[in-house]
Design an enzyme around this catalytic site. Structure first.
Site, PDB file in Angstrom:
ATOM      1  N   HIS A 234      -8.505   0.618  -3.363  1.00 17.51           N
ATOM      2  CA  HIS A 234      -9.382   0.419  -2.203  1.00 17.51           C
ATOM      3  C   HIS A 234     -10.079   1.750  -1.951  1.00 17.51           C
ATOM      4  O   HIS A 234      -9.478   2.679  -1.417  1.00 17.51           O
ATOM      5  CB  HIS A 234      -8.505  -0.017  -1.012  1.00 17.51           C
ATOM      6  CG  HIS A 234      -9.235  -0.134   0.271  1.00 17.51           C
ATOM      7  ND1 HIS A 234      -8.585  -0.225   1.486  1.00 17.51           N
ATOM      8  CD2 HIS A 234     -10.570  -0.175   0.573  1.00 17.51           C
ATOM      9  CE1 HIS A 234      -9.465  -0.320   2.461  1.00 17.51           C
ATOM     10  NE2 HIS A 234     -10.677  -0.276   1.937  1.00 17.51           N
TER      11      HIS A 234
ATOM     12  N   MET B 274      -9.048   7.819   0.062  1.00 12.28           N
ATOM     13  CA  MET B 274      -9.875   8.239   1.206  1.00 12.28           C
ATOM     14  C   MET B 274     -10.468   9.620   0.953  1.00 12.28           C
ATOM     15  O   MET B 274      -9.783  10.504   0.448  1.00 12.28           O
ATOM     16  CB  MET B 274      -9.008   8.317   2.463  1.00 12.28           C
ATOM     17  CG  MET B 274      -8.293   7.032   2.780  1.00 12.28           C
ATOM     18  SD  MET B 274      -7.331   7.206   4.285  1.00 12.28           S
ATOM     19  CE  MET B 274      -6.525   5.617   4.339  1.00 12.28           C
TER      20      MET B 274
ATOM     21  N   GLY C 147      -8.545   4.266   7.660  1.00 18.77           N
ATOM     22  CA  GLY C 147      -8.267   5.706   7.730  1.00 18.77           C
ATOM     23  C   GLY C 147      -6.780   6.017   7.771  1.00 18.77           C
ATOM     24  O   GLY C 147      -6.349   7.024   7.231  1.00 18.77           O
ATOM     25  N   PHE C 148      -6.025   5.137   8.406  1.00 19.99           N
ATOM     26  CA  PHE C 148      -4.601   5.434   8.595  1.00 19.99           C
ATOM     27  C   PHE C 148      -3.776   4.157   8.518  1.00 19.99           C
ATOM     28  O   PHE C 148      -4.239   3.088   8.939  1.00 19.99           O
ATOM     29  CB  PHE C 148      -4.372   6.090   9.972  1.00 19.99           C
ATOM     30  CG  PHE C 148      -5.145   7.364  10.126  1.00 19.99           C
ATOM     31  CD1 PHE C 148      -4.607   8.575   9.705  1.00 19.99           C
ATOM     32  CD2 PHE C 148      -6.428   7.345  10.653  1.00 19.99           C
ATOM     33  CE1 PHE C 148      -5.344   9.745   9.812  1.00 19.99           C
ATOM     34  CE2 PHE C 148      -7.173   8.525  10.769  1.00 19.99           C
ATOM     35  CZ  PHE C 148      -6.623   9.729  10.349  1.00 19.99           C
TER      36      PHE C 148
ATOM     37  N   SER D 228       2.987   0.087   6.265  1.00 19.16           N
ATOM     38  CA  SER D 228       4.123   0.475   7.108  1.00 19.16           C
ATOM     39  C   SER D 228       5.194  -0.610   7.234  1.00 19.16           C
ATOM     40  O   SER D 228       6.390  -0.284   7.286  1.00 19.16           O
ATOM     41  CB  SER D 228       3.632   0.914   8.494  1.00 19.16           C
ATOM     42  OG  SER D 228       2.777  -0.048   9.058  1.00 19.16           O
TER      43      SER D 228
ATOM     44  N   ASP E 270      -4.848   3.268  -1.547  1.00 21.26           N
ATOM     45  CA  ASP E 270      -5.833   3.605  -0.520  1.00 21.26           C
ATOM     46  C   ASP E 270      -6.405   4.996  -0.759  1.00 21.26           C
ATOM     47  O   ASP E 270      -5.783   6.005  -0.440  1.00 21.26           O
ATOM     48  CB  ASP E 270      -5.173   3.547   0.864  1.00 21.26           C
ATOM     49  CG  ASP E 270      -5.018   2.126   1.345  1.00 21.26           C
ATOM     50  OD1 ASP E 270      -6.015   1.372   1.308  1.00 21.26           O
ATOM     51  OD2 ASP E 270      -3.899   1.759   1.758  1.00 21.26           O
TER      52      ASP E 270
ATOM     53  N   ASP F 141      -6.311  -6.387   5.230  1.00 22.75           N
ATOM     54  CA  ASP F 141      -5.704  -5.052   5.162  1.00 22.75           C
ATOM     55  C   ASP F 141      -5.705  -4.407   6.533  1.00 22.75           C
ATOM     56  O   ASP F 141      -6.765  -4.143   7.104  1.00 22.75           O
ATOM     57  CB  ASP F 141      -6.540  -4.217   4.175  1.00 22.75           C
ATOM     58  CG  ASP F 141      -5.974  -2.829   3.922  1.00 22.75           C
ATOM     59  OD1 ASP F 141      -4.905  -2.504   4.452  1.00 22.75           O
ATOM     60  OD2 ASP F 141      -6.636  -2.088   3.175  1.00 22.75           O
ATOM     61  N   GLY F 142      -4.495  -4.137   7.033  1.00 27.64           N
ATOM     62  CA  GLY F 142      -4.367  -3.367   8.265  1.00 27.64           C
ATOM     63  C   GLY F 142      -3.530  -4.055   9.326  1.00 27.64           C
ATOM     64  O   GLY F 142      -3.881  -5.128   9.805  1.00 27.64           O
ATOM     65  N   GLY F 143      -2.399  -3.454   9.615  1.00 27.15           N
ATOM     66  CA  GLY F 143      -1.560  -3.939  10.703  1.00 27.15           C
ATOM     67  C   GLY F 143      -0.834  -5.235  10.416  1.00 27.15           C
ATOM     68  O   GLY F 143      -0.350  -5.899  11.343  1.00 27.15           O
TER      69      GLY F 143
ATOM     70  N   MET G 208     -12.138   4.027  -0.063  1.00 29.28           N
ATOM     71  CA  MET G 208     -12.745   4.360   1.228  1.00 29.28           C
ATOM     72  C   MET G 208     -13.466   5.688   1.042  1.00 29.28           C
ATOM     73  O   MET G 208     -13.085   6.724   1.589  1.00 29.28           O
ATOM     74  CB  MET G 208     -11.661   4.425   2.313  1.00 29.28           C
ATOM     75  CG  MET G 208     -11.127   3.059   2.684  1.00 29.28           C
ATOM     76  SD  MET G 208      -9.559   3.124   3.566  1.00 29.28           S
ATOM     77  CE  MET G 208      -8.443   3.190   2.171  1.00 29.28           C
TER      78      MET G 208
ATOM     79  N   GLY H 201      -0.274   2.146   9.808  1.00 33.82           N
ATOM     80  CA  GLY H 201       0.457   2.091  11.068  1.00 33.82           C
ATOM     81  C   GLY H 201      -0.369   1.734  12.293  1.00 33.82           C
ATOM     82  O   GLY H 201       0.084   1.910  13.423  1.00 33.82           O
TER      83      GLY H 201
ATOM     84  N   HIS I 157      -1.448  -1.604  -3.850  1.00 31.68           N
ATOM     85  CA  HIS I 157      -2.744  -1.302  -3.233  1.00 31.68           C
ATOM     86  C   HIS I 157      -2.823   0.220  -3.069  1.00 31.68           C
ATOM     87  O   HIS I 157      -1.916   0.831  -2.497  1.00 31.68           O
ATOM     88  CB  HIS I 157      -2.785  -2.020  -1.886  1.00 31.68           C
ATOM     89  CG  HIS I 157      -4.043  -1.864  -1.106  1.00 31.68           C
ATOM     90  ND1 HIS I 157      -5.132  -2.709  -1.256  1.00 31.68           N
ATOM     91  CD2 HIS I 157      -4.388  -0.984  -0.130  1.00 31.68           C
ATOM     92  CE1 HIS I 157      -6.083  -2.360  -0.401  1.00 31.68           C
ATOM     93  NE2 HIS I 157      -5.665  -1.310   0.289  1.00 31.68           N
TER      94      HIS I 157
ATOM     95  N   MET J  97     -11.126  -5.874   6.472  1.00 32.43           N
ATOM     96  CA  MET J  97     -10.329  -4.850   7.170  1.00 32.43           C
ATOM     97  C   MET J  97      -9.952  -5.365   8.560  1.00 32.43           C
ATOM     98  O   MET J  97     -10.816  -5.753   9.341  1.00 32.43           O
ATOM     99  CB  MET J  97     -11.127  -3.546   7.309  1.00 32.43           C
ATOM    100  CG  MET J  97     -11.382  -2.795   6.019  1.00 32.43           C
ATOM    101  SD  MET J  97      -9.912  -2.465   5.033  1.00 32.43           S
ATOM    102  CE  MET J  97      -8.879  -1.567   6.196  1.00 32.43           C
TER     103      MET J  97
ATOM    104  N   SER K 255       0.850  -1.187   0.000  1.00 31.92           N
ATOM    105  CA  SER K 255       0.000   0.000   0.000  1.00 31.92           C
ATOM    106  C   SER K 255       0.885   1.236   0.000  1.00 31.92           C
ATOM    107  O   SER K 255       1.673   1.446   0.927  1.00 31.92           O
ATOM    108  CB  SER K 255      -0.888   0.024   1.244  1.00 31.92           C
ATOM    109  OG  SER K 255      -1.357   1.352   1.461  1.00 31.92           O
TER     110      SER K 255
END
Ligand code: DX5
Ligand code: ZN
Length: 230
Positions: free
Chosen positions: A74, A45, A151-152, A204, A43, A181-183, A76, A154, A41, A146, A16
């Site tokens: 993606h 927003m 939104g962010f 990240s 993102d 997706d995420g973390g 959002m 990290g 990817h 998700m 991403s």
């Protein structure tokens, strides 16, 4: 790369660009492309559906100019169908819309496809019940779960979404794919793989590392596969 991630059944690492250095975005994309990520990817927003504003079609088009990789947008955003033509024109290959923003997910998937998008995905937030996407499942190519509140980049991975992955996996056809997706990091990607995930979105844990190729290789090793490109 010219193939699409749908042609592979081995886990795919998708970078991403949300955590890239936007002042040198072209170089950043080339770095992760060469570093071995499978696709990108994007993102998007809108500051309405999520409390952050990232980028839109212009940055997607700029990304298209520097890579042949599959581009997974993606969205959002509150009105995915309204903006689909702009993203198709920008050259993205897949568009994922959030089930939370639409009244009729089946109609939305059909509309996005009819507007020229080759691949359509549906996605749901951690708090959204998994059943909400079931009516649309046969109309999409991929499902994005998700594992953070969007939104962010990290944020911390939410393992409580893994049962959702398992439930969706059981309902997918062999030609559909499951994305998370995420973390995602080297220390949790293995559990997501065990829950049936095919594609891993990572911002990240790739872009915050000095050596992106090493970061991608570590993620790949941690989800139990070697580089599918050799
Ligand atoms: C979150 C985005 C994610 C995010 C992932 O709203 O949809 O794609 O960039 O970032 P990391 O990998 O840092 O959690
Ligand atoms: Zn994303």
């Amino acid at each position: 790369m010219t193939s699409t991630p749908f042609e592979s059944t081995v886990p795919q690492i998708t970078a991403s660009i949300l955590s890239a250095d936007f002042s040198r975005l072209g170089e950043e994309i080339v770095d992760v492309d060469r570093g071995g990520c499978d696709f990108l990817h994007l993102d998007v927003m809108d500051g309405h559906f999520v409390p952050n504003i990232s980028f839109g079609p212009a940055v997607c088009a700029a990304t298209r100019r520097v890579t042949k990789a599959f581009l997974d947008a993606h969205l959002m955003i509150s009105e995915p169908v309204r903006y689909t033509p702009a993203f198709v024109k920008a050259g993205v290959d897949g568009i994922t819309f959030h089930v939370e923003v639409v009244d009729d997910a089946v109609a939305t998937a059909r509309e996005i496809r009819a507007l020229g998008c080759k691949r359509v995905g549906i996605t749901l937030n951690p708090a959204t019940p998994v059943e909400s996407i079931y009516p649309a499942l046969e109309h999409v190519d991929y499902v994005l779960v998700m594992s953070v509140v969007p939104g962010f980049s990290g944020q911390k991975f939410m393992p409580e979404v893994l049962p959702k992955c398992e439930a969706i996996r059981k309902r997918l056809r062999p030609n559909q794919r499951l994305e998370i997706d995420g973390g995602i990091k080297a220390d949790n990607i293995g559990t997501a793989r065990e829950a049936g995930v095919d594609w891993f979105v990572v911002a990240s844990a790739i872009f915050d590392q000095r050596d992106r190729a090493a970061a991608i290789a570590e993620l790949r090793a941690a989800c139990g596969t070697t580089d599918p490109h050799g």
